[in-house]
Design an enzyme around this catalytic site. Structure first.
Site, PDB file in Angstrom:
ATOM      1  N   SER A 239      39.812  68.778  57.379  1.00 15.57           N
ATOM      2  CA  SER A 239      39.245  69.399  56.180  1.00 15.57           C
ATOM      3  C   SER A 239      39.424  68.454  54.999  1.00 15.57           C
ATOM      4  O   SER A 239      39.995  67.376  55.129  1.00 15.57           O
ATOM      5  CB  SER A 239      39.944  70.722  55.898  1.00 15.57           C
ATOM      6  OG  SER A 239      41.268  70.448  55.465  1.00 15.57           O
ATOM      7  N   LYS A 240      38.972  68.924  53.846  1.00 16.65           N
ATOM      8  CA  LYS A 240      39.072  68.104  52.632  1.00 16.65           C
ATOM      9  C   LYS A 240      40.504  67.659  52.360  1.00 16.65           C
ATOM     10  O   LYS A 240      40.744  66.579  51.856  1.00 16.65           O
ATOM     11  CB  LYS A 240      38.571  68.901  51.432  1.00 16.65           C
ATOM     12  CG  LYS A 240      37.069  69.020  51.391  1.00 16.65           C
ATOM     13  CD  LYS A 240      36.576  68.990  49.956  1.00 16.65           C
ATOM     14  CE  LYS A 240      35.066  69.029  49.915  1.00 16.65           C
ATOM     15  NZ  LYS A 240      34.541  70.390  49.877  1.00 16.65           N
ATOM     16  N   ARG A 241      41.411  68.530  52.723  1.00 17.08           N
ATOM     17  CA  ARG A 241      42.828  68.231  52.524  1.00 17.08           C
ATOM     18  C   ARG A 241      43.231  66.916  53.203  1.00 17.08           C
ATOM     19  O   ARG A 241      44.124  66.215  52.774  1.00 17.08           O
ATOM     20  CB  ARG A 241      43.630  69.394  53.121  1.00 17.08           C
ATOM     21  CG  ARG A 241      45.064  69.489  52.770  1.00 17.08           C
ATOM     22  CD  ARG A 241      45.570  70.876  53.154  1.00 17.08           C
ATOM     23  NE  ARG A 241      45.143  71.288  54.488  1.00 17.08           N
ATOM     24  CZ  ARG A 241      45.723  70.920  55.616  1.00 17.08           C
ATOM     25  NH1 ARG A 241      46.774  70.137  55.579  1.00 17.08           N
ATOM     26  NH2 ARG A 241      45.270  71.339  56.785  1.00 17.08           N
ATOM     27  N   GLY A 243      41.371  64.436  53.386  1.00 14.31           N
ATOM     28  CA  GLY A 243      40.503  63.371  52.868  1.00 14.31           C
ATOM     29  C   GLY A 243      39.196  63.339  53.629  1.00 14.31           C
ATOM     30  O   GLY A 243      38.513  62.322  53.664  1.00 14.31           O
TER      31      GLY A 243
END
Ligand code: GLU
Length: 469
Positions: A239-241, A243
């Site tokens: 996920s975005k977490r 990167g």
């Protein structure tokens, strides 16, 4: 191997993220490996969530990665007439029907099913209506077969069988005339003669429904290959977490397209224990059947390692183009520094990304304002004055500004003064870079260039004198 016609069919609702890029790569490789064609199709039927910026981000990402398409980009938003035409055909043949059920009715059905612990499904209420209720805009539903099973052989997941009783009559066209994903994707893959569909396994449950639609349209379904998802370093869904943002942010972080391609290919596909594959090798070796059915984990260290490998040994041309781009991003002018080829040759061993490379190369392109205080205090001491002055003289007379003769010049100065190499190397480094980190001193001199090196040594000598006085 018969030529594969594959496609990448992203919905433009965000960036081209790492999972999408890998799907695109596999589809591209399958086409290239077989001498077939790769089609790019933008699935922008969701008018609210699709944006021109996302379309651009996808096109930019694809072209930066070098995943060129032979046909397209096609836009589903430009094919509404075609979907309408085939919906009408299915309606006329009784393979689809108008559904007038209200949101409330469908919601109540859902709740009932949930309460009973069953999968929510449409109950076929409007299947055999003889009269159309007035004043309601209907949706169109596909009449899924009641009996039998859908069987297919997924090239990654193996044989899959689903009973038709598990599938309900899905909406293929909304009230506003826009097609739903499951319908548009079938019409397009059929019209575009796609024979191998490679996509994320989040679509595996859609596939039996799509196969039924192919059959209703009188078309042969393509072969399917559903690739597993990518997990982050920590085992959680990427996920975005982690990167997991757009491909272009990988560019901004200093990765090269060849390194990323190599890395993405190895996310789920393998060939023996090899890690390094050029594009050409990938094209020769890639088989969709060799894709692992288990999710793969993103491994930043491996990506960094590969990136360094490509900085050191990869094809120069794309790396140099990226390096030029990064210099510009950092506000540096390539023409004010050494040839980029020389810079890369020296720095590639010392960094993992082009961002680091550029950050560590600033003094080769622009003058620094002041010496880093700690380094100056430690190394620009009065005792360094004479070695620097003596070296300056030797360098001023040196015509052959190459790493070898520069090494010899520094050594000769140290020998003449009977001091160790380090006694001159460290002050020189601070003089040239403004701080104590740099490549080997001869390479540093080489990259800084003659005129600039002499001026910076003068500046350091002046600094030492001022400090003494
Ligand atoms: N537009 C779909 C997506 O982005 C593509 C699915 C497919 O490849 O069939 O998930």
């Amino acid at each position: 191997m018969s030529p594969v016609r594959s496609r990448f069919a992203p919905s433009p609702t965000g960036f081209l993220h790492i999972g999408g890029a890998r799907t695109a790569l596999f589809a591209w490789l399958a086409a290239r490996a077989s001498g077939g064609q790769f089609v790019l199709r933008i699935e922008d039927t969701d008018r609210e969530r699709s944006t021109p910026e996302s379309v651009q981000a996808i096109l930019d990402g694809m072209s930066w990665l070098g995943l060129d398409h032979d046909e397209g980009p096609f836009y589903q938003s430009q094919r509404f007439d075609r979907y309408r035409e085939l919906v009408d055909q299915l309606l006329a043949e009784g393979k689809a029907y108008r559904c007038y059920c209200s949101k409330e009715r469908l919601e109540a059905l859902r709740e009932e099913a949930m309460k009973a612990g069953e999968k929510p499904r449409y109950d076929g209420h409007c299947r055999d209506l003889t009269e159309a209720p007035e004043g309601i805009v209907p949706v169109i539903r596909f009449r899924n077969p009641d009996e039998g099973t859908v069987v297919f052989e997924d090239r990654v997941r193996g044989p899959i069988e689903v009973a038709n009783s598990e599938l309900d009559d899905l909406v293929i066209m909304r009230g506003d005339g826009t097609p739903t994903y499951n319908f548009a994707v079938v019409v397009d893959d059929m019209d575009m003669n796609i024979n191998l569909v490679i996509r994320g396994d989040d679509h595996i449950n859609n596939t039996p429904r799509q196969i039924n639609i192919y059959k209703a349209l009188g078309a042969e379904p393509p072969v399917f290959a559903h690739v597993p998802m990518i997990l982050g370093d920590d085992g959680a869904r990427l996920s975005k977490r982690h990167g997991a943002v757009g491909v272009m942010s990988w560019r901004e972080q200093g990765y090269t397209p060849d390194a990323l391609i190599n890395y993405l290919a190895r996310l789920g596909w393998s060939h023996g224990d090899d890690e390094v594959f050029s594009r050409q090798q990938l094209i020769e070796l890639f088989r969709i059947d060799d894709v692992n059915r288990k999710p793969s984990r993103f491994d930043t260290e491996k990506l960094n390692w590969l990136n360094q490998h490509y900085l050191r040994e990869g094809d120069r041309v794309p790396v140099l183009a990226e390096l030029a781009w990064h210099l510009e991003q950092a506000g540096l002018k390539a023409e004010q520094g050494p040839p980029l080829d020389d810079l890369l040759a020296v720095q590639a061993d010392r960094v993992e990304t082009l961002v680091e490379l550029v950050e560590q190369s600033r003094p080769f392109f622009e003058d620094f304002e002041q010496f880093e205080p700690g380094a100056a205090k430690k190394h620009l001491r009065p005792v360094a004055g004479e070695p620097l002055a003596s070296l300056r003289e030797r360098l001023a007379g040196l015509d052959d500004w190459t790493p070898d003769s520069l090494q010899a010049a520094v050594q000769a100065t140290a020998d003449a003064l009977e001091i160790g190499f380090g006694k001159i190397g460290m002050p020189l480094r601070v003089a040239l870079m403004g701080h104590g980190q740099s490549p080997g001193i001869n390479h540093t001199l080489w990259l800084v260039g003659k005129e600039r090196s002499l001026a910076r040594i003068d500046q350091a000598i002046a600094w030492i004198q001022q400090r003494a006085g």
